[in-house]
Design an enzyme around this catalytic site. Structure first.
Site, PDB file in Angstrom:
ATOM      1  N   GLY A  40      42.571  38.921  46.512  1.00  4.40           N
ATOM      2  CA  GLY A  40      42.117  40.037  47.335  1.00  4.40           C
ATOM      3  C   GLY A  40      41.447  39.563  48.595  1.00  4.40           C
ATOM      4  O   GLY A  40      40.541  38.734  48.535  1.00  4.40           O
ATOM      5  N   ASN A 115      39.176  44.801  37.948  1.00  5.40           N
ATOM      6  CA  ASN A 115      40.538  44.427  38.348  1.00  5.40           C
ATOM      7  C   ASN A 115      41.515  45.156  37.432  1.00  5.40           C
ATOM      8  O   ASN A 115      41.407  45.038  36.211  1.00  5.40           O
ATOM      9  CB  ASN A 115      40.714  42.907  38.215  1.00  5.40           C
ATOM     10  CG  ASN A 115      42.155  42.441  38.422  1.00  5.40           C
ATOM     11  OD1 ASN A 115      42.579  41.446  37.842  1.00  5.40           O
ATOM     12  ND2 ASN A 115      42.910  43.139  39.230  1.00  5.40           N
ATOM     13  N   GLY A 116      42.446  45.874  38.043  1.00  5.76           N
ATOM     14  CA  GLY A 116      43.431  46.631  37.271  1.00  5.76           C
ATOM     15  C   GLY A 116      43.463  48.067  37.747  1.00  5.76           C
ATOM     16  O   GLY A 116      42.676  48.454  38.614  1.00  5.76           O
TER      17      GLY A 116
END
Ligand code: AMP
Length: 468
Positions: A40, A115-116
């Protein structure tokens, strides 16, 4: 319908880090995030728990090294910290959506780094809004904060478990409260999450690359559905609070997303990608003078391709490391321009040659079309494009930032049509069986123990109407 829905969705393709029990927690989190930067580049954030038990938080747009100066890190004292790097998104790219998310609840302060993607975030959000919740961001993660805040559990640990039990989809989550740091992976284990030690301190991260940089020891993966509670006094609890489900880790982490100097889901990423290249060479051999890679994503697979085919590997494209990945640019026009900013051909290598160009995947087809043009202009006699994964036909709803289905060239075009569009002399993809073989997937009745929905359209976690 689809694009309308996706407008509201913030795709959380990200990296997370956490450390408990080190007086330089924020500094080490900064370094950990630096090693997760490939996950990211849009924003970075760190939350720490200061010595008086107050949560401090800083979130910055851009790379970790841009936003987190020494002065900023000095505002994050304490022995416990968590951090987050966030990928480019199809939605709003504002500081408002940067993480960690912070909330003040009846249980005390809480910071969350996620995250996800949650597949039921929209549903939960609407429900919460109807019941009076006011949302300050458009991220899935804020839903978790609201669920915690509204819980009737007796303490924050119970509230967190109750909130997480309502989620569907993918989450590797790190959470900071005044009492503990928690790290938890969804029952499907879609995104990676690992734990280790730096001296006595507990460390957790999306990938081991973060541990390598700070000199931490890797212990193990946090198992799907497992939750770690690391208390300030060094004591720990390992819980399995959710109903067990069949794990389906994301195959695309191994194809593209994870860093190659790393093990993910028990697989050596570099070797696995090389193996994809070897199998691709077996499946789609062609006479040529050279194998070249699209750097960096196609590098390991092209080495495997060269090794298997016996065709010489050369560096035919050089990458500038001074801009981010092409996808970090939000608008198409910039991305098209970005290919030239990012890659340059080595004319002396390519001129007059029959060249095999290897990359890990084709998404829209726009980048590789530009690359092929570049290779031809450098004097290549023939250009054979080889892709070390199957055609990407379906978007990811679990945390990889992919465009909607209509933008995925392979969702509506045959390989021959794609070949014509990208102007290659030949084009071949790795087969699904070849990919599964390379990642050592176990396949039962056609279903693999990885999520490969981006290549098959078989989504292991229901995504409702978004699928079409
Ligand atoms: P394109 O030629 O436009 O289809 O883009 C393909 C390139 O994007 C390949 O070099 C891939 O390595 C890269 N890529 C694939 N998936 C992603 C993703 N989710 N985010 C960023 N880049 C990606």
């Amino acid at each position: 319908m689809l694009s309308e829905e996706r407008k509201h969705l913030i795709e959380e393709a990200c990296g997370v880090f956490g450390i408990s029990g080190n007086s330089e927690a924020a500094n080490l989190t900064y370094l950990g995030l630096h090693a997760l930067q490939h996950r990211g580049q849009e924003s970075a954030g760190i939350a720490s728990l200061d010595h008086s038990g107050v949560l401090r938080i800083q979130r910055k747009i851009g790379l970790v090294s841009e936003g987190f100066t020494e002065e900023v890190i000095e505002t994050l004292p304490g022995n416990v910290a968590i951090g987050h790097v966030r990928y480019s998104t199809t939605g709003e790219s504002s500081i408002r959506n940067a993480q960690p998310i912070y909330a003040s609840t009846k249980f005390g302060q809480i910071a969350l780094a996620h995250n996800g993607n949650l597949t039921n975030a929209e549903f939960l959000r609407k429900k919460l809004e109807q019941e009076g919740s006011i949302f300050g961001t458009s991220t899935d993660t804020e839903v978790i904060a609201h669920l915690v805040a509204r819980s009737r559990a007796k303490d924050i640990q119970g509230a967190l478990i109750e909130a997480l039990a309502q989620l569907e989809g993918a989450y590797s989550l790190v959470c900071l409260t005044k009492d503990f740091m928690a790290a938890v992976r969804d029952p499907r284990g879609v995104r990676p999450l690992v734990c280790g030690r730096l001296g006595e301190a507990r460390v957790v991260a999306s990938e081991q690359t973060a541990f390598q940089l700070i000199g931490a020891r890797f212990d193990r993966e946090i198992a799907p559905g497992e939750m770690l509670i690391a208390h300030k006094d060094g004591s720990e609890k390992w819980l399995k609070p959710f109903n067990a489900q069949r794990p389906t880790p994301c195959i695309f982490e191994l194809v593209y997303f994870a860093r190659p100097d790393n093990e993910v889901f028990g697989r050596n990423v570099y070797e696995t990608r090389k193996q994809m290249g070897r199998i691709l060479a077996q499946q789609s051999g062609v006479e040529a003078d050279l194998v070249i890679a699209v750097p960096d994503s196609g590098m390991p697979a092209s080495l495997g391709y060269a090794e298997e085919s016996g065709i010489r590997f050369e560096i035919g494209l050089v990458r500038s490391h001074y801009i981010g990945r092409t996808f970090i640019e939000p608008s198409n026009s910039i991305r098209h321009f970005g290919v030239k900013l990012k890659l340059a051909p080595v004319n002396s290598v390519i001129r007059g040659k029959r060249v095999i160009v290897v990359d890990d995947s084709i998404v829209r087809g726009t980048t590789c079309r530009k690359i092929i043009k570049m290779v031809r202009e450098a004097g290549a006699k023939e250009v054979h494009f080889r892709v070390a994964s199957p055609p990407t036909t379906h978007p990811c709803f679990y945390g990889i930032d992919t465009p909607e289905r209509s933008q995925l060239i392979a969702s509506s075009h045959s390989t021959e049509e794609i070949r014509k569009y990208i102007t290659a002399d030949t084009l071949a993809y790795l087969s699904l069986d070849g990919l599964r073989q390379a990642v050592r997937a176990e396949v039962t009745d056609g279903e693999s123990n990885f999520c490969d929905a981006c290549f098959t359209g078989r989504y292991p976690i229901p995504v409702g109407s978004r699928q079409t």
